[in-house]
Design a protein around this motif. Structure first.
Motif, PDB file in Angstrom:
ATOM      1  N   LEU A 124      37.000  31.851 -26.079  1.00 44.83           N
ATOM      2  CA  LEU A 124      37.183  30.558 -25.420  1.00 44.83           C
ATOM      3  C   LEU A 124      38.352  30.610 -24.435  1.00 44.83           C
ATOM      4  O   LEU A 124      38.271  30.079 -23.327  1.00 44.83           O
ATOM      5  N   LYS A 125      39.430  31.276 -24.832  1.00 49.82           N
ATOM      6  CA  LYS A 125      40.595  31.428 -23.950  1.00 49.82           C
ATOM      7  C   LYS A 125      40.221  32.216 -22.698  1.00 49.82           C
ATOM      8  O   LYS A 125      40.554  31.818 -21.579  1.00 49.82           O
ATOM      9  N   ASP A 126      39.517  33.336 -22.889  1.00 54.03           N
ATOM     10  CA  ASP A 126      39.112  34.165 -21.748  1.00 54.03           C
ATOM     11  C   ASP A 126      38.199  33.395 -20.811  1.00 54.03           C
ATOM     12  O   ASP A 126      38.341  33.452 -19.591  1.00 54.03           O
ATOM     13  N   TRP A 127      37.245  32.660 -21.397  1.00 53.77           N
ATOM     14  CA  TRP A 127      36.328  31.886 -20.568  1.00 53.77           C
ATOM     15  C   TRP A 127      37.093  30.811 -19.805  1.00 53.77           C
ATOM     16  O   TRP A 127      36.876  30.605 -18.616  1.00 53.77           O
ATOM     17  N   GLY A 128      38.014  30.144 -20.491  1.00 49.50           N
ATOM     18  CA  GLY A 128      38.807  29.105 -19.840  1.00 49.50           C
ATOM     19  C   GLY A 128      39.633  29.644 -18.691  1.00 49.50           C
ATOM     20  O   GLY A 128      39.792  28.994 -17.657  1.00 49.50           O
ATOM     21  N   SER A 130      38.853  28.665 -14.442  1.00 51.93           N
ATOM     22  CA  SER A 130      39.778  28.083 -13.465  1.00 51.93           C
ATOM     23  C   SER A 130      39.373  28.671 -12.126  1.00 51.93           C
ATOM     24  O   SER A 130      40.001  29.564 -11.581  1.00 51.93           O
ATOM     25  N   LEU A 131      38.255  28.178 -11.665  1.00 56.74           N
ATOM     26  CA  LEU A 131      37.564  28.783 -10.532  1.00 56.74           C
ATOM     27  C   LEU A 131      38.268  28.588  -9.201  1.00 56.74           C
ATOM     28  O   LEU A 131      38.830  27.527  -8.948  1.00 56.74           O
ATOM     29  N   PRO A 132      38.178  29.592  -8.365  1.00 59.25           N
ATOM     30  CA  PRO A 132      38.637  29.395  -6.986  1.00 59.25           C
ATOM     31  C   PRO A 132      37.702  28.417  -6.278  1.00 59.25           C
ATOM     32  O   PRO A 132      36.548  28.252  -6.672  1.00 59.25           O
ATOM     33  N   ALA A 133      38.192  27.754  -5.261  1.00 61.80           N
ATOM     34  CA  ALA A 133      37.425  26.742  -4.540  1.00 61.80           C
ATOM     35  C   ALA A 133      36.119  27.288  -3.981  1.00 61.80           C
ATOM     36  O   ALA A 133      35.141  26.566  -3.839  1.00 61.80           O
ATOM     37  N   ARG A 134      36.038  28.597  -3.715  1.00 63.98           N
ATOM     38  CA  ARG A 134      34.832  29.160  -3.094  1.00 63.98           C
ATOM     39  C   ARG A 134      33.638  29.199  -4.038  1.00 63.98           C
ATOM     40  O   ARG A 134      32.505  29.326  -3.608  1.00 63.98           O
ATOM     41  N   VAL A 135      33.844  29.088  -5.350  1.00 64.92           N
ATOM     42  CA  VAL A 135      32.738  29.139  -6.298  1.00 64.92           C
ATOM     43  C   VAL A 135      32.249  27.723  -6.530  1.00 64.92           C
ATOM     44  O   VAL A 135      32.899  26.933  -7.190  1.00 64.92           O
ATOM     45  N   ARG A 136      31.076  27.413  -5.955  1.00 61.01           N
ATOM     46  CA  ARG A 136      30.604  26.033  -5.991  1.00 61.01           C
ATOM     47  C   ARG A 136      29.246  25.867  -6.667  1.00 61.01           C
ATOM     48  O   ARG A 136      28.986  24.845  -7.264  1.00 61.01           O
ATOM     49  N   SER A 137      28.365  26.841  -6.601  1.00 63.19           N
ATOM     50  CA  SER A 137      27.036  26.688  -7.189  1.00 63.19           C
ATOM     51  C   SER A 137      26.988  27.368  -8.555  1.00 63.19           C
ATOM     52  O   SER A 137      27.843  28.186  -8.892  1.00 63.19           O
ATOM     53  N   SER A 138      25.971  27.039  -9.342  1.00 66.67           N
ATOM     54  CA  SER A 138      25.837  27.664 -10.661  1.00 66.67           C
ATOM     55  C   SER A 138      25.577  29.159 -10.530  1.00 66.67           C
ATOM     56  O   SER A 138      26.022  29.952 -11.356  1.00 66.67           O
ATOM     57  N   ASP A 139      24.860  29.581  -9.463  1.00 63.47           N
ATOM     58  CA  ASP A 139      24.637  31.012  -9.252  1.00 63.47           C
ATOM     59  C   ASP A 139      25.954  31.731  -8.959  1.00 63.47           C
ATOM     60  O   ASP A 139      26.222  32.800  -9.502  1.00 63.47           O
ATOM     61  N   GLU A 140      26.781  31.134  -8.117  1.00 64.18           N
ATOM     62  CA  GLU A 140      28.088  31.722  -7.824  1.00 64.18           C
ATOM     63  C   GLU A 140      28.959  31.736  -9.078  1.00 64.18           C
ATOM     64  O   GLU A 140      29.679  32.688  -9.325  1.00 64.18           O
ATOM     65  N   PHE A 141      28.853  30.666  -9.880  1.00 66.50           N
ATOM     66  CA  PHE A 141      29.618  30.577 -11.119  1.00 66.50           C
ATOM     67  C   PHE A 141      29.208  31.698 -12.075  1.00 66.50           C
ATOM     68  O   PHE A 141      30.051  32.400 -12.617  1.00 66.50           O
ATOM     69  N   SER A 142      27.912  31.902 -12.258  1.00 67.02           N
ATOM     70  CA  SER A 142      27.423  32.966 -13.145  1.00 67.02           C
ATOM     71  C   SER A 142      27.866  34.336 -12.645  1.00 67.02           C
ATOM     72  O   SER A 142      28.285  35.183 -13.434  1.00 67.02           O
ATOM     73  N   ALA A 143      27.768  34.532 -11.338  1.00 62.45           N
ATOM     74  CA  ALA A 143      28.197  35.811 -10.775  1.00 62.45           C
ATOM     75  C   ALA A 143      29.700  35.999 -10.967  1.00 62.45           C
ATOM     76  O   ALA A 143      30.166  37.086 -11.306  1.00 62.45           O
ATOM     77  N   TYR A 144      30.443  34.918 -10.800  1.00 61.19           N
ATOM     78  CA  TYR A 144      31.900  34.987 -10.949  1.00 61.19           C
ATOM     79  C   TYR A 144      32.287  35.387 -12.363  1.00 61.19           C
ATOM     80  O   TYR A 144      33.174  36.186 -12.595  1.00 61.19           O
ATOM     81  N   LEU A 145      31.577  34.825 -13.342  1.00 58.47           N
ATOM     82  CA  LEU A 145      31.884  35.109 -14.738  1.00 58.47           C
ATOM     83  C   LEU A 145      31.174  36.354 -15.258  1.00 58.47           C
ATOM     84  O   LEU A 145      31.464  36.813 -16.354  1.00 58.47           O
ATOM     85  N   SER A 146      30.233  36.879 -14.472  1.00 55.40           N
ATOM     86  CA  SER A 146      29.427  38.039 -14.884  1.00 55.40           C
ATOM     87  C   SER A 146      28.769  37.764 -16.248  1.00 55.40           C
ATOM     88  O   SER A 146      28.862  38.568 -17.174  1.00 55.40           O
ATOM     89  N   LEU A 147      28.108  36.622 -16.338  1.00 54.91           N
ATOM     90  CA  LEU A 147      27.476  36.239 -17.589  1.00 54.91           C
ATOM     91  C   LEU A 147      26.096  36.853 -17.741  1.00 54.91           C
ATOM     92  O   LEU A 147      25.375  37.027 -16.775  1.00 54.91           O
ATOM     93  N   SER A 148      25.751  37.169 -18.959  1.00 55.79           N
ATOM     94  CA  SER A 148      24.378  37.539 -19.282  1.00 55.79           C
ATOM     95  C   SER A 148      23.914  36.555 -20.339  1.00 55.79           C
ATOM     96  O   SER A 148      24.711  36.032 -21.108  1.00 55.79           O
ATOM     97  N   PRO A 149      22.611  36.277 -20.399  1.00 56.98           N
ATOM     98  CA  PRO A 149      22.127  35.306 -21.373  1.00 56.98           C
ATOM     99  C   PRO A 149      22.367  35.759 -22.807  1.00 56.98           C
ATOM    100  O   PRO A 149      22.409  36.950 -23.085  1.00 56.98           O
ATOM    101  N   ILE A 150      22.538  34.788 -23.693  1.00 61.93           N
ATOM    102  CA  ILE A 150      22.694  35.082 -25.124  1.00 61.93           C
ATOM    103  C   ILE A 150      21.325  35.406 -25.693  1.00 61.93           C
ATOM    104  O   ILE A 150      20.363  34.694 -25.476  1.00 61.93           O
ATOM    105  N   GLU A 151      21.258  36.525 -26.390  1.00 62.17           N
ATOM    106  CA  GLU A 151      19.991  36.926 -26.993  1.00 62.17           C
ATOM    107  C   GLU A 151      19.982  36.582 -28.461  1.00 62.17           C
ATOM    108  O   GLU A 151      21.006  36.677 -29.130  1.00 62.17           O
ATOM    109  N   ASP A 152      18.809  36.196 -28.950  1.00 65.32           N
ATOM    110  CA  ASP A 152      18.666  35.889 -30.385  1.00 65.32           C
ATOM    111  C   ASP A 152      18.513  37.145 -31.206  1.00 65.32           C
ATOM    112  O   ASP A 152      18.077  38.142 -30.832  1.00 65.32           O
TER     113      ASP A 152
END
Length: 120
Positions: free
Chosen positions: A90-94, A98-120
């Motif tokens: 949670l700390k790392d994600w938080g 704290s995104l830079p102003a240039r990250v505005r869309s959910s696609d940019e957000f995902s790319a910024y965080l380098s997220l992959s979907p949670i698998e069951d």
């Protein structure tokens, strides 16, 4: 009936106050007044209620010293300490959120965080 692991974790964490209590107790035993100060905007009643629930759930222990004024200390149990990676995540994600102003869309957000979907 299988319970989702995320749901099970949230049963113990429940709300932001419990996460903040765990965060502060990861650094060691604290007295009630120390927790109240370090957490900040929490009433004594809410803190007391959360500590009681966490003790009942086996996340922490409460030690009362027979002194005047009374002294009570709280310490995480092994189960409480096992939540350290969750709090760190949670700390790392938080920190990343704290995104830079240039990250505005959910696609940019995902790319910024380098997220992959949670698998069951």
């Amino acid at each position: 009936m299988n319970i989702c692991p995320v749901e099970m974790t949230m049963t113990f964490l429940g709300d932001k106050w419990k996460v903040l209590i765990i965060r502060d107790l990861l650094n060691g035993t604290k007295r009630f007044c120390e927790l109240n100060r370090s957490i900040g905007k929490i009433s004594q009643k809410v803190l007391s209620t959360n500590l009681k629930i966490m003790e009942e759930n086996g996340l922490l222990t409460r030690k009362v010293f027979p002194e005047v004024p009374p002294r009570v200390e709280y310490t995480l149990t092994e189960m409480g300490y096992s939540l350290a990676p969750v709090v760190r995540a949670l700390k790392d994600w938080g920190a990343k959120a704290s995104l830079p102003a240039r990250v505005r869309s959910s696609d940019e957000f995902s790319a910024y965080l380098s997220l992959s979907p949670i698998e069951d």
